[in-house]
Design a protein around this motif. Structure first.
Motif, PDB file in Angstrom:
ATOM      1  N   VAL A  25       0.856  -1.187   0.000  1.00  0.00           N
ATOM      2  CA  VAL A  25       0.000   0.000   0.000  1.00  0.00           C
ATOM      3  C   VAL A  25       0.889   1.233   0.000  1.00  0.00           C
ATOM      4  O   VAL A  25       1.880   1.296   0.728  1.00  0.00           O
ATOM      5  CB  VAL A  25      -0.916   0.013   1.236  1.00  0.00           C
ATOM      6  N   GLY A  26       0.525   2.223  -0.829  1.00  0.00           N
ATOM      7  CA  GLY A  26       1.224   3.509  -0.791  1.00  0.00           C
ATOM      8  C   GLY A  26       2.446   3.581  -1.670  1.00  0.00           C
ATOM      9  O   GLY A  26       3.359   4.388  -1.401  1.00  0.00           O
ATOM     10  N   PHE A  27       2.501   2.776  -2.743  1.00  0.00           N
ATOM     11  CA  PHE A  27       3.605   2.889  -3.686  1.00  0.00           C
ATOM     12  C   PHE A  27       3.613   4.311  -4.251  1.00  0.00           C
ATOM     13  O   PHE A  27       2.557   4.925  -4.422  1.00  0.00           O
ATOM     14  CB  PHE A  27       3.425   1.861  -4.804  1.00  0.00           C
ATOM     15  N   PRO A  28       4.814   4.869  -4.541  1.00  0.00           N
ATOM     16  CA  PRO A  28       4.882   6.254  -5.024  1.00  0.00           C
ATOM     17  C   PRO A  28       3.926   6.511  -6.185  1.00  0.00           C
ATOM     18  O   PRO A  28       3.894   5.758  -7.160  1.00  0.00           O
ATOM     19  CB  PRO A  28       6.344   6.395  -5.470  1.00  0.00           C
ATOM     20  N   PHE A  48      -0.253 -10.978   3.475  1.00  0.00           N
ATOM     21  CA  PHE A  48       0.836 -10.235   4.086  1.00  0.00           C
ATOM     22  C   PHE A  48       0.737  -8.816   3.533  1.00  0.00           C
ATOM     23  O   PHE A  48       0.911  -8.595   2.333  1.00  0.00           O
ATOM     24  CB  PHE A  48       2.195 -10.843   3.734  1.00  0.00           C
ATOM     25  N   THR A  49       0.432  -7.852   4.380  1.00  0.00           N
ATOM     26  CA  THR A  49       0.196  -6.491   3.930  1.00  0.00           C
ATOM     27  C   THR A  49       1.339  -5.585   4.372  1.00  0.00           C
ATOM     28  O   THR A  49       1.808  -5.681   5.504  1.00  0.00           O
ATOM     29  CB  THR A  49      -1.133  -5.959   4.490  1.00  0.00           C
ATOM     30  N   PHE A  50       1.773  -4.725   3.467  1.00  0.00           N
ATOM     31  CA  PHE A  50       2.924  -3.863   3.712  1.00  0.00           C
ATOM     32  C   PHE A  50       2.575  -2.412   3.415  1.00  0.00           C
ATOM     33  O   PHE A  50       1.875  -2.129   2.430  1.00  0.00           O
ATOM     34  CB  PHE A  50       4.097  -4.214   2.789  1.00  0.00           C
ATOM     35  N   TYR A  54      -3.909   1.681   4.380  1.00  0.00           N
ATOM     36  CA  TYR A  54      -3.488   0.399   4.959  1.00  0.00           C
ATOM     37  C   TYR A  54      -4.558  -0.144   5.900  1.00  0.00           C
ATOM     38  O   TYR A  54      -4.894  -1.333   5.862  1.00  0.00           O
ATOM     39  CB  TYR A  54      -2.162   0.620   5.679  1.00  0.00           C
ATOM     40  N   GLU A  55      -5.088   0.710   6.734  1.00  0.00           N
ATOM     41  CA  GLU A  55      -6.115   0.275   7.686  1.00  0.00           C
ATOM     42  C   GLU A  55      -7.379  -0.183   6.959  1.00  0.00           C
ATOM     43  O   GLU A  55      -8.032  -1.147   7.380  1.00  0.00           O
ATOM     44  CB  GLU A  55      -6.407   1.398   8.671  1.00  0.00           C
ATOM     45  N   ARG A  56      -7.730   0.496   5.879  1.00  0.00           N
ATOM     46  CA  ARG A  56      -8.902   0.079   5.101  1.00  0.00           C
ATOM     47  C   ARG A  56      -8.670  -1.292   4.458  1.00  0.00           C
ATOM     48  O   ARG A  56      -9.568  -2.138   4.431  1.00  0.00           O
ATOM     49  CB  ARG A  56      -9.208   1.117   4.028  1.00  0.00           C
ATOM     50  N   ALA A  69      -8.932  -4.004   7.134  1.00  0.00           N
ATOM     51  CA  ALA A  69     -10.333  -4.226   7.526  1.00  0.00           C
ATOM     52  C   ALA A  69     -11.045  -5.089   6.483  1.00  0.00           C
ATOM     53  O   ALA A  69     -11.810  -6.001   6.827  1.00  0.00           O
ATOM     54  CB  ALA A  69     -11.041  -2.892   7.702  1.00  0.00           C
ATOM     55  N   LEU A  70     -10.806  -4.815   5.201  1.00  0.00           N
ATOM     56  CA  LEU A  70     -11.417  -5.611   4.150  1.00  0.00           C
ATOM     57  C   LEU A  70     -10.940  -7.053   4.205  1.00  0.00           C
ATOM     58  O   LEU A  70     -11.741  -7.996   4.164  1.00  0.00           O
ATOM     59  CB  LEU A  70     -11.098  -5.001   2.781  1.00  0.00           C
ATOM     60  N   GLN A  71      -9.611  -7.238   4.319  1.00  0.00           N
ATOM     61  CA  GLN A  71      -9.084  -8.600   4.305  1.00  0.00           C
ATOM     62  C   GLN A  71      -9.496  -9.373   5.557  1.00  0.00           C
ATOM     63  O   GLN A  71      -9.747 -10.579   5.484  1.00  0.00           O
ATOM     64  CB  GLN A  71      -7.562  -8.577   4.161  1.00  0.00           C
ATOM     65  N   GLU A  72      -9.587  -8.702   6.675  1.00  0.00           N
ATOM     66  CA  GLU A  72     -10.068  -9.366   7.892  1.00  0.00           C
ATOM     67  C   GLU A  72     -11.501  -9.880   7.691  1.00  0.00           C
ATOM     68  O   GLU A  72     -11.834 -10.985   8.112  1.00  0.00           O
ATOM     69  CB  GLU A  72     -10.022  -8.398   9.075  1.00  0.00           C
ATOM     70  N   ARG A  73     -12.336  -9.063   7.061  1.00  0.00           N
ATOM     71  CA  ARG A  73     -13.710  -9.501   6.804  1.00  0.00           C
ATOM     72  C   ARG A  73     -13.729 -10.713   5.875  1.00  0.00           C
ATOM     73  O   ARG A  73     -14.453 -11.697   6.129  1.00  0.00           O
ATOM     74  CB  ARG A  73     -14.520  -8.350   6.187  1.00  0.00           C
TER      75      ARG A  73
END
Length: 540
Positions: free
Chosen positions: A343-346, A369-371, A397-399, A402-406
Motif C-alpha cells: 500500500v502507498g507505492f509512489p 501479508f500487507t505492507f 493500509y487500515e482500510r 479491515a477488508l481482508q479481515e472480513r
C-alpha cells in the motif's frame, strides 16, 4: 571479490581478491572452563533467511559449537549470537540495531561473547554495521555463509572485527552443513537469487542473479530429509516458476513438482514463491494431478492497479492475476490462496487504491501479508516522485486490513463442518496451554487448533509430526477451531515416522542432531528463536 575490514583499521574500504589466511591453530570452540562454546541464531526475515539460519547453525555445530538451550536462548545467554538480517523493509534495520543495542549491555559484562551479523542487511550495509555498532565482531553477507566459523575465530585471534562480503555466490548454500529447525518438515532450496527487476525490491541486488540447482540434487536432498523422518517439504525460490531457465527447460518446475511428489514416504509438498507473470498452466496441472502437492498457493499481488503494477515493473495485470486464481480454483476447488500487497507505492492515487480493494474482494484470499511501502535506498522506486505522506498510506493500509479481515472471517467460517487432516506442529498455538488444544496445519495450510478427547490415553496423544483427522467446528479470522473430539465428532490420530523422529529427538538419541552436512539433513533442535518479522500478517 571480497570486501574486508577490521575494526582496528583506520583505512577506508578496500577491495581485495584474496582472503586473509585463517589462524594456523585449531579453532577455539571451548570456553576458558573447558566446556563447548554455545551459539544462538536469531532470524529476521523470510523463509530464505530461516533456511540460511539452518545452514549457519549446521556450520557452527560442525566447528564444535553447541546450540544454546531454550532457557539460554530466551535470555540471550550464549557465547556466540548470530543475527541473520532482512533488508526488505525499513523496520528491518530498526530491528537489527534494536537487537544490537540490547546486546551491547551484555557484551560489556561478558567481553568474550561474540556477535555476528549476516544476511541481506549485512550484504547491503557492510562495514557500516561495525561503524554504527563497534561491539559487533563479525559481518558476513548472503553469498558467503560458509565463512562464519572462520571469521569468528579470526576475530578472536586478531581482537578486531572481521567484515567479509562476497559480490557473487561462491558456495551454493544447500551444500553446507544443515541443522534442521524441524524434524518433521523441512525447507529445500531449488534456486537462489532473482532475475526480476521490480522497482520496490532490493533482493536481486543483495541475493544476485538466479542460479538453479539441478533436479537430481534437489531430489537427493528431499529423499535424505524423508529418510530422517520428514513428511513435509517446502520448495524455496525467489521465483520458483522460472526454475529451469538456467539449464534450458522452461517446464522444469512442473516436472519437479511431480517428481518430488512421487518420493516414497513424503506426504506433503509446498512451494514458495511463484510470480504471476511466469505462472503457467502446467504448474496448475501438476498441482492438481499430484496428491502430495498441497492445495495451497502463495501468489503475490502487490497491487490491484494496472498503472501501479506497470510502475512496479510487475509484468502482469490484474485481469491476468484473477484469471490464474480462477484456473487454480477450477482445478483445485479447496485451494487456499494467500498473497502479498503493498500500500502507498509512489504515485498511488485514490483510484489506484480502489482498484486494489476491488481485486482483493474478487480474489478471496485466505490470508494476506500487507505492507506499507518502504522507501529503500538502492531501488528505482526510492527515487520516484510523488512519495506519499505517511498519514495517507496509514489510512489506506487500515482500510485494506479491515477488508481482508472480513474476507478471512467469511472464508474461514465457510470451513465449518469440513473434515480436515492436521499435521501437528511444535509451538504453533500461543494459547494451547490455556485451552488444552494442540495446533497444526491443514492440507491447505490453514492454522487449526484442535481439542483432544478428555479420556485420551497420554501415550496415544498425537505428537508433532503426527496427523490428526478432525472436523472444523468454528472459523475465526486467523485460525480454525476443531473441537469435534469433545462433541462426539470425528477424531483419529495417525502416528507417523515424523512423530517417531520427533520423539527420538526429544529423548536426545537423534543421530542427526548435529547436522553433519546437507546430505545428512541434520534435524537437531531449533537453532534459536525465529522471527518472521518482515511482513505484517493480516491472517495466519
Amino acid at each position: 571479490m571480497r570486501f574486508r575490514r577490521a575494526r582496528s583499521s583506520a583505512v577506508p574500504w578496500s577491495v581485495m581478491s584474496t582472503t586473509l589466511p585463517a589462524p594456523d591453530h585449531a579453532p577455539t570452540t571451548t570456553t576458558s572452563g573447558g566446556s563447548a562454546r554455545t551459539y544462538l541464531v536469531k532470524t529476521l526475515g523470510c523463509q530464505m533467511n530461516v533456511h540460511d539460519s539452518e545452514h549457519m547453525a549446521g556450520m557452527l555445530e560442525q566447528a564444535g559449537y553447541v546450540a544454546a538451550t531454550p532457557e539460554q536462548a530466551a535470555s540471550e545467554d550464549a557465547d556466540v549470537i548470530v543475527i541473520n538480517t532482512c533488508a526488505v523493509r525499513e523496520n528491518a534495520a530498526d530491528k537489527l540495531y534494536g537487537n544490537l543495542g540490547r546486546l551491547a549491555r551484555t557484551k560489556r559484562s561478558r567481553p568474550d561473547m561474540q556477535i555476528a551479523v549476516g544476511g541481506c542487511l549485512a550484504q547491503k550495509d557492510r562495514a557500516g554495521i561495525v561503524e554504527r555498532a563497534p561491539w559487533v565482531d563479525v559481518v558476513f553477507g548472503t553469498h558467503n555463509l560458509d565463512v562464519l566459523p572462520v571469521l569468528l575465530e579470526r576475530a578472536r585471534h586478531n581482537a578486531a572485527a572481521q567484515v567479509e562480503i562476497e559480490e557473487s555466490l561462491k558456495v551454493f548454500p544447500s551444500t553446507l552443513p544443515t541443522r534442521r529447525e524441524s524434524v518433521y518438515a523441512g525447507w529445500v532450496s531449488i534456486s537462489v537469487g532473482c532475475n526480476n527487476t521490480c522497482t520496490f525490491c532490493i533482493v536481486p541486488h543483495l541475493r544476485g542473479k538466479e542460479r538453479d540447482r539441478r533436479p537430481g540434487e534437489i531430489l537427493a536432498e528431499v529423499e535424505a530429509l524423508v529418510a530422517t523422518g520428514a513428511i513435509e517439504v517446502t520448495l524455496l525460490g525467489q521465483n520458483v516458476n522460472s526454475y529451469g531457465v538456467g539449464f534450458g527447460d522452461r517446464g522444469a518446475f512442473a516436472k519437479l513438482l511431480r517428481a518430488v511428489g512421487a518420493i516414497p514416504g513424503l506426504e506433503r509438498v509446498r512451494f514458495t514463491s511463484p510470480h504471476p507473470a511466469a505462472f503457467t498452466d502446467d504448474v496448475i496441472e501438476a498441482m492438481a494431478a499430484t496428491p502430495t502437492v498441497m492445495p495451497s498457493l502463495h501468489m503475490p499481488l502487490q497491487s490491484g492497479s494496472d498503472r501501479v503494477l506497470r510502475a512496479m515493473r510487475r509484468s502482469y495485470r490484474s485481469e491476468k492475476f484473477l484469471g490464474i486464481l480462477d484456473r487454480v480454483r477450477a482445478a483445485i476447488p479447496h485451494a487456499a490462496i494467500t498473497t502479498d500487497i503493498i500500500v502507498g507505492f509512489p504515485g498511488e492515487t485514490d483510484e489506484d487504491f480502489e482498484d486494489t480493494l476491488r481485486v482483493v474482494e474478487a480474489a478471496r484470499f485466505s490470508s494476506a501479508f500487507t505492507f506499507q511501502y518502504s522507501q529503500r535506498p538502492g531501488t528505482p522506486a526510492a527515487d520516484l516522485p510523488d512519495q506519499l505522506p505517511k498519514a495517507v498510506v496509514q489510512e489506506r493500509y487500515e482500510r485494506l486490513i479491515a477488508l481482508q479481515e472480513r474476507i478471512c472471517a467469511q472464508e474461514n467460517a465457510a470451513q465449518e463442518g469440513r473434515v480436515v487432516e492436521v499435521l501437528v506442529a511444535e509451538g504453533e498455538g500461543r494459547k494451547d496451554g490455556e485451552t488444552r488444544r494442540i495446533s497444526g496445519r491443514a492440507a491447505d495450510n490453514r492454522l487449526v487448533h484442535l481439542a483432544l478427547p478428555a479420556d485420551l490415553d497420554p501415550d496415544a496423544a498425537p505428537r508433532p509430526g503426527d496427523l490428526v483427522t478432525v472436523q472444523v467446528t468454528h472459523g475465526a479470522p486467523h485460525h480454525l477451531v476443531a473441537d469435534s473430539a469433545l462433541t462426539g465428532g470425528p477424531f483419529a490420530v495417525r502416528r507417523t515416522r515424523a512423530g517417531d523422529a520427533w520423539q527420538t529427538r526429544q529423548s536426545g538419541d537423534d543421530e542427526h542432531a548435529g547436522g553433519h552436512g546437507a546430505d545428512a539433513c541434520g534435524t537437531g533442535a531449533a537453532p534459536g528463536p525465529v522471527s518472521l518479522g518482515m511482513p505484517s500478517l493480516t491472517v495466519r
